[in-house]
Design a protein around this motif. Sequence first.
Motif, PDB file in Angstrom:
ATOM      1  N   SER A 116       0.831  -1.205   0.000  1.00  0.00           N
ATOM      2  CA  SER A 116       0.000   0.000   0.000  1.00  0.00           C
ATOM      3  C   SER A 116       0.868   1.257   0.000  1.00  0.00           C
ATOM      4  O   SER A 116       0.543   2.246  -0.683  1.00  0.00           O
ATOM      5  N   GLU A 159       2.036   1.655  -3.495  1.00  0.00           N
ATOM      6  CA  GLU A 159       0.938   2.126  -4.341  1.00  0.00           C
ATOM      7  C   GLU A 159       0.685   3.613  -4.138  1.00  0.00           C
ATOM      8  O   GLU A 159       0.424   4.352  -5.092  1.00  0.00           O
ATOM      9  N   GLU A 208      -6.982   1.905 -11.122  1.00  0.00           N
ATOM     10  CA  GLU A 208      -6.541   0.834 -10.230  1.00  0.00           C
ATOM     11  C   GLU A 208      -5.028   0.775 -10.214  1.00  0.00           C
ATOM     12  O   GLU A 208      -4.377   0.784 -11.266  1.00  0.00           O
ATOM     13  N   ARG A 245      -2.057  -1.594  -8.340  1.00  0.00           N
ATOM     14  CA  ARG A 245      -1.784  -2.764  -7.522  1.00  0.00           C
ATOM     15  C   ARG A 245      -0.306  -3.120  -7.595  1.00  0.00           C
ATOM     16  O   ARG A 245       0.272  -3.219  -8.685  1.00  0.00           O
ATOM     17  N   SER A 260       2.399  -6.048  -6.171  1.00  0.00           N
ATOM     18  CA  SER A 260       2.590  -7.342  -5.517  1.00  0.00           C
ATOM     19  C   SER A 260       4.046  -7.469  -5.097  1.00  0.00           C
ATOM     20  O   SER A 260       4.947  -7.524  -5.947  1.00  0.00           O
TER      21      SER A 260
END
Length: 544
Positions: free
Chosen positions: A27, A30, A46, A48, A50
Motif C-alpha cells: 500500500s 501504491e 486501479e 496494484r 505485488s
Amino acid sequence: MNKKYIVGGFIFWAGLSGYMGLRILESYTEDAVFAALSAVPAQAQEIRYSFLRNTLSLKGVEYELPDKSVMHKGSIEKVEVKGFNRKCMFVKPDMPAYDADALPVVAESISLEGIVDNIHVGQTRIEQKIADVQVRGWYQRLGMLLDQRSQHGGEASYYEELYRCRLDGLDINNVYAVVSDPALPVAMTVNVEKLALADGVRAPRGKEKVPPVSLYVSGIRFSNRTYSGALQRMDIRNLLLPDPENMAKIVRLFRDSGVGSDKADGQNDVVSMSPEERIGAVQAALRETYDKRLPYSLIGCQGASITVKGPQSSVVLSLNGITGRLSMESGEKVRSSAELSKLHIALPREGDKIYAVIARYAPNGPTLSVKVESLMDDREYVATSRYVVEGLGELESEIVLVGDMASFSGTSVFAPDDAYLDLMRNLRLKKLVVDYKDSGLLPMALELVAWREVQNPEDLQAQLIAAGDELSQLPDKLFQDLGSILKEQVTTPGDIRMTFTSEKEEPVMDLVNTLFMEPGSVPLRFSSTPGAKTLTDYLQMGKE
C-alpha cells in the motif's frame, strides 16, 4: 489448553501479521506511485503492487500534460511493470553522485497496452492509437528525475537527469494516427508497424551529457483522398539530441508564455519574437550543440512509394532507397554523402500530351539516381556530384570553395541579407568542372516546351538556332562560345563541358559581378561535342 491449538494460533497470527506487513508495504508503494502519477499529472483507476511477484499493475490510466500552447492528453488501458524497484522512486538526503555503472534498475520490463493519445496544436489535431509499448531493462534515478521535474521542469538540470538513463530495449508496435489540419483538404491517416531502438540507450559517461541513439521504423503507410504511400523501413544511426542547456533553450522558445531568459539580462520575451526570430534562435542552439559533434551518422530509407490520385489516372513515384551519411575525418573535417537510388516516376499512358512525349523517350517512366559527396573543414569545401536520368542523360560536377566555411554553414537562413553578403565576399572559387552527357533528355525537354507553346518542335529548334547565330555575333567570346554550343546541341545533342580556368582563387562575389557587368572576362570555358544522333532522329523516334 492443547499445545497444537497454541502452535496453530501462533502460526495463524504470524501469517496474518506477515500478510498485513506485506500489504502495508504494498500500500505504501501504491501510494508512492499515485503521488508520482499526480506529478505528471495522471491518474489510474486501479493501482496494484505485488511484493511477492515484484510486479506493479495499473489499469485505466489517464493523463493530461499541462501546456498553454499544446493540448496533450490520453489514456492507457493497462500497464504492467515487472521487476519493479520501488526504492528508486525516493530521494535520499545522502544521494550518491551520478555513476553510469551504478544506476538503479527501475524495472526489468514494462508493458503498456491500449494507448490512445490526442495532441492539439492550434488548429492541428493528431489522434493516435498504439497497440502496445514494450520496454526492457530501464535503469535511472527515477526519484531524482521526478524531483527535478516538479521543481525544475523545463530547465537544463531536468534534461540532464532525463538523459542519465539506460534502456536495454524499446519497441512501439502498431501505431494508427489521424492528422487533421485546415491546410489539408482531408484528414491523413498514418500506420506504423514498428518503431524501435536498435541498440537501446546507454548511460552517458565522463563529460558526455547526451549519448547517441539508433532507431528504426518499419511498415509505414499513409493515405488520404488525394494520395497514398508506403515506406518499408527508415533507419537513423547515432542520433544526437541537443545537450541539456540547448534543449532547455529550444523548449522555452516554443512556449508561448516562456521567456528566453530574464529581462534583467537584457533579453527579449520569447512571446514578442517573430516566427523567423524563433527559428533563427533554434538554429543557433542547434549550431552550438553540433559545433564539434555530428547530429547523426546515417539516415536511410528503403522501399518508398507514393501514389498521387488524379480524376482519371494516377502518378506513382517509387524509390529503392535514399541514404545520408556523416563522419569526422582528420580531426576537424566533416565528410558528408547522400545517395538517392532509382527514383522512378510511372506516368499515365493516356491523358495530357506530355505523358505521350515522355513515354517515347522513357517507355516505363523516367528514373533518377543521385550521388553527392563532400568534405569540409573550417577553410575549404570540396564536393562532387553525379546525376543520372537512366537512358536520357548524365551530369557530373566538382567544386572547391575556400573561405570561412564554418561561419557560412552556421549562418541562419533567416539572417539579414547583409550578413550573407559579408560571408559571400569571403568565399573564393578554387575549382569548378561540370560535365553533361545527353542521350535524349535535351530533345525531350525541347519537345515538351514546344508542345506547351503550341508549336512544332522543328519550329522551336529553328528559333534556338537563330538565337545561337545572334549570340555568335556578339563581341564577348563567352557569348560567342555559348552561341556555337547552342546551335550544335539543338542540332546534334551530345556532351557539354564547363571549366573554371583561373589559376588563382577568385572571390565568388567578384565573379557574379563580372558575369553581369563584363561577361567576356569571366574565367569560364565552355566546350561541346556533338552526339551520335541528330535532333531529327530523336523527334522521329517511336513515330515510325
